[in-house]
Scaffold this active site. Structure first.
Site, short mmCIF file in Angstrom:
data_model
loop_
_atom_site.label_atom_id
_atom_site.label_comp_id
_atom_site.label_asym_id
_atom_site.label_seq_id
_atom_site.Cartn_x
_atom_site.Cartn_y
_atom_site.Cartn_z
N HIS A 183 0.50 26.34 18.16
CA HIS A 183 -0.55 25.74 17.31
C HIS A 183 -1.33 26.68 16.39
CE1 HIS A 183 -1.61 22.02 20.12
NE2 HIS A 183 -1.16 21.39 19.02
N ARG A 288 2.99 11.01 9.12
CA ARG A 288 3.63 11.27 10.47
C ARG A 288 2.63 10.98 11.60
NH1 ARG A 288 6.50 15.43 6.86
NH2 ARG A 288 8.68 15.00 7.56
N ARG A 325 4.17 5.84 9.05
CA ARG A 325 5.33 5.95 9.65
C ARG A 325 4.96 5.46 11.03
NH1 ARG A 325 9.33 10.76 9.42
NH2 ARG A 325 8.17 11.68 10.97
N ASP A 445 16.63 14.15 8.68
CA ASP A 445 17.69 14.25 9.91
C ASP A 445 19.02 13.63 9.25
OD1 ASP A 445 16.32 14.15 12.39
OD2 ASP A 445 14.76 12.93 11.69
N CYS A 492 11.89 11.06 1.33
CA CYS A 492 10.72 11.84 1.89
C CYS A 492 11.11 13.00 2.67
CB CYS A 492 9.98 10.95 2.71
SG CYS A 492 10.71 10.26 4.22
C1 PEP Z 1 13.28 13.28 7.77
O1 PEP Z 1 14.18 13.24 8.70
O2 PEP Z 1 13.70 13.73 6.56
C2 PEP Z 1 11.85 13.05 7.85
C3 PEP Z 1 11.08 13.03 6.71
O3 PEP Z 1 11.44 13.01 8.88
P1 PEP Z 1 10.96 14.15 9.94
O4 PEP Z 1 11.22 15.48 9.21
O5 PEP Z 1 9.53 14.00 10.25
O6 PEP Z 1 11.95 13.92 11.02
MG MG Z 2 13.36 12.17 10.39
#
Ligand code: PEP
Ligand code: MG
Length: 532
Positions: A183, A288, A325, A445, A492
Site C-alpha cells: 500500500h 477497476r 468493469r 491478460d 484498455c
Molecule cells: C488487461 O488485462 O489488459 C486489463 C486491462 O485488465 P487488468 O490489467 O486489470 O487485468
Molecule cells: Mg485483465
C-alpha cells in the site's frame, strides 16, 4: 565519505536529493504493568481507542482516496473484537497489556507474513503498524517525526507513517525490505514520492546526504558533486517532460492525417479524478472496481457504499460515458473471504466473471448499485475474463433481475449496455460468437494467456511480450469484427498507454484507447505523430 551506490527495486519513480533520516525500528512491547488485570484491560482498551482516534484524524485529512481506504482498513481491524479478544483473555490470566497485545497481533500477523500471495504479505505491514501504534499509546511514547525533504531510510514503512510525513518539500523513501505491491508503494506512486525497495541492509552511518532514483531503483549515499549534478539534471528533464506532456492533455487526440482518436481513462478509485479536468478525455474506459473490495476489511462494501462511489465518478464525468468493469478479483488480485485460497494456478482459476457468477449474492449487490448509478449518466458495464458466450448471457440476466429489484423498491435506475473484456484467447479467436454491446481488449491478460507466460513472473517477462505477432493478429481480428458488426472496440491494456505502441494500434484500426490519466499527454503527443 566516499560515495556508496546501492541498487534495489523501483517502487515509485522520481528523483530525490536530500539529507538522510533513519526511521527507528519499532521497539518491543513494554511489560510495565498499569495495575491489576482490570487496570491492564482498561489500559489496552484506552490505547486501542486512542489509536483509532489518531487514525480517524488521519482518515479525515485523506478522505475519499486510496489513503483513506488504507487507514479505514486499520480502523476496521482495531475495532474488530476478534483481534483484541485473545489479548484480553491473556490479561485476565495475569499478562501485562503490552505483551498480551503484541502476542495477539503477532498470531494474526503470522498468517499474513507467510501467505503465498504478495498482496497478503504486503498487508502484514498494516498489521505491524497498528500493533506498534497501540503499543506506543500504552507506553505513552510519541512516534519519531520525519524531517521534511529527507530521504527516509527504514527496513519497511507503514502507510500511516507515510501519511503523517510532510512530502511537500520533496524527499524520498529507501527501504531495506518492502514490496512494490505494498500500500505504501501505491501511495508513493500516486503522491509522486520516489521510492526504492529491497535495498538490503542499509549501513548509512557516517553518510549525511543521498540521492535516490526511484525509476532506476538506485540509491547513492554521499554522492559526489558530479553525481549530484547528474541527479539534478535528470530531475529537471523529468519535470520538463511531465510539463510538456501535461500541457497537451486538454487538446483532443488527432493524428497527423487528421483522424480523431478517442481517449478514455482507466481508473482504480475515484480519488484519482480529484485533480483532473474531465476535458482531457472522452470518458472513462475502465473503472477497476476491485479497489472498493480491497479496501473493505470488515466485510464487502454494501450497495449504498458502492452506489455512492460509482455515482461520484459519473458526476465527475459530466455526461461522458463511464464504463464500470464488474469485479475482476482473483489471479493477482485476491480478496480475502471472496477469492478461493490455495488455487494451484490462480490466473487460470476462479477469477473475473467466473467468480462473480459463482457468488451471485456478492455480484447482485454490485449489479444493483450499477443499475442505480445508470440513472445518473451514460453508464456501461464491462465484464472481465469472458470465455464463453453463456457468461455474457448470465450477466445480462442477473443485471435485468437487479434492475427489476431496484425499480420494485421504488429507486431510480436504468439497464446499462453490457460489453466484454477481450482478454481470453478463446474469446478473441472466436469473437463473432460473442454478442456484446462493445469490446474492450485487455492486452495485459491477452498477452499472458497467448504467450503462456504469467504476468507476475519476472523469469518469463521476456516471453510475455506485447509485440508477439500472435497478439496483434487477434487485435486486428477483433477490430475487424467490431467494424463489420457495428460494435465499438477499445484497447484498455497497458499497451494503450505506451507511446511506442500507438502507431501499431492505430495501424491495426483501433480508434479508442483507454489509459491511466498520467499517460494521457504522452499518448496524445504520440497520436499526433502518426500518419495513417
Ligand atoms: C488487461 O488485462 O489488459 C486489463 C486491462 O485488465 P487488468 O490489467 O486489470 O487485468
Ligand atoms: Mg485483465
Amino acid at each position: 565519505m566516499a560515495p556508496v551506490e546501492l541498487t534495489g527495486r523501483p517502487a515509485a519513480p522520481g528523483i530525490a536529493l536530500g539529507r538522510l533520516a533513519r526511521l527507528p525500528a519499532s521497539g518491543g512491547a513494554s511489560a510495565t504493568r498499569h495495575g491489576d488485570a482490570a487496570a491492564e484491560a482498561s489500559a489496552l482498551t484506552g490505547a486501542i481507542d486512542a489509536a483509532v482516534r489518531d487514525l480517524a484524524l488521519l482518515q479525515k485529512r485523506n478522505a475519499d482516496d486510496e489513503a483513506g481506504a488504507i487507514v479505514g482498513f486499520q480502523i476496521a481491524m482495531l475495532e474488530d473484537d476478534a483481534l483484541r479478544a485473545p489479548a484480553l483473555r491473556a490479561i485476565a490470566q495475569g499478562e501485562a497489556a503490552g505483551p498480551a497485545w503484541a502476542e495477539a497481533v503477532g498470531a494474526e500477523l503470522a498468517g499474513y507474513e507467510t501467505a503465498e500471495d504478495a498482496y497478503f504479505r504486503a498487508r502484514a505491514t498494516d498489521l505491524r503498524d497498528l500493533r506498534d501504534r497501540v503499543l506506543r499509546h500504552l507506553a505513552g511514547a510519541e512516534a519519531a517525526a520525519v524531517p521534511p525533504g529527507a530521504i527516509l531510510v527504514a527496513d519497511d514503512l507503514t502507510p500511516t507513517r507515510f501519511l503523517e510525513a510532510d512530502w511537500c518539500d520533496g524527499g524520498g523513501i529507501a527501504l531495506s525490505a518492502g514490496a512494490e505491491t505494498s500500500h505504501v508503494a501505491m501511495l508513493a506512486r500516486s503522491r509522486g514520492v520516489p521510492m526504492v525497495v529491497g535495498l538490503g541492509k542499509l549501513m548509512i552511518e557516517g553518510h549525511a546526504m543521498a540521492a535516490l532514483d526511484g525509476a532506476a531503483g538506485r540509491l547513492v549515499l554521499s554522492p559526489t558533486s558530479d553525481q549530484r549534478a547528474r541527479f539534478v539534471r535528470e530531475a529537471g528533464r523529468l519535470a520538463a517532460e511531465r510539463a510538456a506532456t501535461q500541457a497537451g492533455s486538454a487538446e483532443p487526440a488527432v493524428t497527423a492525417s487528421g483522424q480523431r482518436i478517442a481517449i478514455l481513462l482507466n481508473i482504480a478509485e475515484p480519488g484519482e479524478l480529484d485533480t483532473l479536468d474531465p476535458a482531457i478525455c472522452e470518458g472513462i474506459g475502465v473503472v477497476r472496481t476491485e479497489f472498493l473490495f480491497h479496501a473493505a476489511a470488515a466485510g464487502l462494501p454494501d450497495e449504498a457504499r458502492q452506489y455512492r462511489v460509482y455515482r461520484r465518478i459519473v458526476e465527475w464525468a459530466a455526461g461522458r460515458p463511464v464504463t464500470f468493469r464488474t469485479l475482476d478479483a482473483g489471479g493477482d488480485k485476491p480478496i480475502a473471504g471472496l477469492t478461493p485460497a490455495g488455487e494451484s494456478n490462480p490466473f487460470l482459476g476462479l477469477r473475473g466473471v467466473r467468480l462473480s457468477l459463482a457468488r451471485p449474492d456478492v455480484f447482485a449487490v454490485q449489479l444493483r448499485a450499477l443499475a442505480r448509478t445508470a440513472a445518473h449518466g451514460a453508464v456501461k458495464v464491462l465484464v472481465p475474463m469472458v470465455t464463453v458466450p453463456a457468461e455474457l448471457e448470465a450477466v445480462r440476466r442477473l443485471l435485468r433481475e437487479a434492475v427489476a429489484e431496484v425499480s420494485a423498491a421504488g429507486l431510480a435506475c436504468a439497464e446499462p449496455p453490457v460489453g466484454m473484456m477481450v482478454e481470453v484467447p478463446a474469446a478473441a479467436l472466436a469473437i463473432d460468437r460473442f454478442d456484446a454491446a462493445f469490446y474492450s481488449i485487455g492486452s495485459n491478460d491477452l498477452v499472458q494467456y497467448v504467450t503462456a507466460s504469467a504476468r507476475d513472473i519476472g523469469a518469463v517477462a521476456g516471453l510475455a511480450d506485447a509485440r508477439n505477432p500472435a497478439v496483434w493478429r487477434l487485435i486486428a481480428e477483433v477490430v475487424a469484427h467490431g467494424r463489420a458488426s457495428g460494435r465499438a472496440v477499445s484497447v484498455c491494456g497497458d499497451i494503450a498507454g505506451k507511446p511506442e505502441f500507438v502507431a501499431d494500434l492505430l495501424a491495426a484500426g483501433v480508434t479508442t484507447l483507454s489509459l491511466a490519466p498520467i499517460q494521457v499527454g504522452a499518448v496524445k503527443a504520440a497520436v499526433a505523430r502518426v500518419r495513417i
